[in-house]
Motif scaffolding. Structure first.
Motif, mmCIF file in Angstrom:
data_model
loop_
_atom_site.group_PDB
_atom_site.id
_atom_site.type_symbol
_atom_site.label_atom_id
_atom_site.label_comp_id
_atom_site.label_asym_id
_atom_site.label_seq_id
_atom_site.Cartn_x
_atom_site.Cartn_y
_atom_site.Cartn_z
ATOM 1 N N SER A 13 9.454 -1.604 2.605
ATOM 2 C CA SER A 13 10.840 -1.154 2.650
ATOM 3 C C SER A 13 10.914 0.055 1.717
ATOM 4 O O SER A 13 9.957 0.322 0.983
ATOM 5 C CB SER A 13 11.789 -2.274 2.198
ATOM 6 N N PRO A 14 12.006 0.815 1.716
ATOM 7 C CA PRO A 14 12.064 2.022 0.886
ATOM 8 C C PRO A 14 11.856 1.791 -0.614
ATOM 9 O O PRO A 14 11.561 2.722 -1.340
ATOM 10 C CB PRO A 14 13.467 2.578 1.162
ATOM 11 N N ASN A 15 11.969 0.535 -1.072
ATOM 12 C CA ASN A 15 11.793 0.307 -2.503
ATOM 13 C C ASN A 15 10.686 -0.693 -2.855
ATOM 14 O O ASN A 15 10.492 -1.012 -4.018
ATOM 15 C CB ASN A 15 13.111 -0.131 -3.153
ATOM 16 N N GLN A 16 9.954 -1.187 -1.837
ATOM 17 C CA GLN A 16 8.849 -2.094 -2.145
ATOM 18 C C GLN A 16 7.798 -2.098 -1.045
ATOM 19 O O GLN A 16 8.089 -1.802 0.114
ATOM 20 C CB GLN A 16 9.350 -3.509 -2.404
ATOM 21 N N ALA A 17 6.567 -2.441 -1.452
ATOM 22 C CA ALA A 17 5.463 -2.597 -0.508
ATOM 23 C C ALA A 17 4.750 -3.896 -0.862
ATOM 24 O O ALA A 17 4.500 -4.170 -2.030
ATOM 25 C CB ALA A 17 4.503 -1.419 -0.607
ATOM 26 N N ILE A 18 4.439 -4.689 0.159
ATOM 27 C CA ILE A 18 3.694 -5.928 -0.053
ATOM 28 C C ILE A 18 2.318 -5.751 0.583
ATOM 29 O O ILE A 18 2.210 -5.468 1.776
ATOM 30 C CB ILE A 18 4.429 -7.143 0.543
#
Length: 195
Positions: A13-18
């Protein structure tokens, strides 16, 4: 402490990466600039990581490059700027543009970042300008040493210093900082063969 992650992009998402690394998923908070460089879900992904610990939390912050991570670390070193504000700053301006604005003391440009007022912008410009000057001095010293090493190697092969200095300078300008010594030496020899 986690400093780097390589794995499959599980979710973004624009504020996190998993990232899924051998069945273990790591959640890294990221700036928008890093989000824009991520591939598609299922792609192999690499992130430079800063592990941030407080009394009641452990968070991972991910970046697409070491430069981006480095400016993030400099930002959180400023009093009153925590990781969330630093991520917000890097989401509002590219790391290289921020460094340029700091060098020029362009408080107006820095204060255009959402959530950053003039006082904070002034503090960023003042506190980071000296650190950027120190970084540039170190890079110049490293570049000078690399130039001298190349000249020395070519002189050991029988070339005269006067004829190789220009070739070495052109080779260093033509190649990125990441080019290794062997590549630079080969390219210099190619240029000398044309003389």
């Amino acid at each position: 402490m986690i400093a780097y992650l390589k794995g499959i992009l599980f979710k973004k998402s624009p504020n996190q990466a998993i990232l899924d690394i051998n069945g273990v998923c790591y959640n890294a908070l990221i700036p928008l600039s890093t989000y824009l460089t991520l591939g598609n879900i299922g792609d192999f992904t690499e992130l430079c990581i800063h592990t941030h610990m407080t009394d009641n939390s452990l968070s991972l912050y991910g970046f697409s490059s070491e430069d981006e991570k480095e400016i993030f670390l400099k930002l959180i070193g400023i009093s009153g700027i925590g990781p969330k504000i630093a991520l917000n700053i890097l989401s509002g301006i590219e790391a290289s543009d921020l460094e340029d604005a700091i060098r020029r003391s362009d408080v107006t440009r820095i204060s255009l970042i959402p959530g950053i007022g003039k006082k904070t912008a002034m503090r960023i410009a003042l506190e980071l300008q000296e650190k950027l000057i120190e970084k540039e001095k170190i890079l110049q010293i490293e570049g000078f040493q690399e130039r001298e090493d190349l000249i020395s190697a070519l002189m050991n092969m029988g070339f005269k210093r006067k004829e190789i200095e220009r070739i070495v300078d052109e080779t260093l300008k033509a190649h990125t900082v990441e080019a290794d010594f062997e590549t630079l030496l080969r390219e210099s020899l190619k240029q000398l063969a044309k003389l």
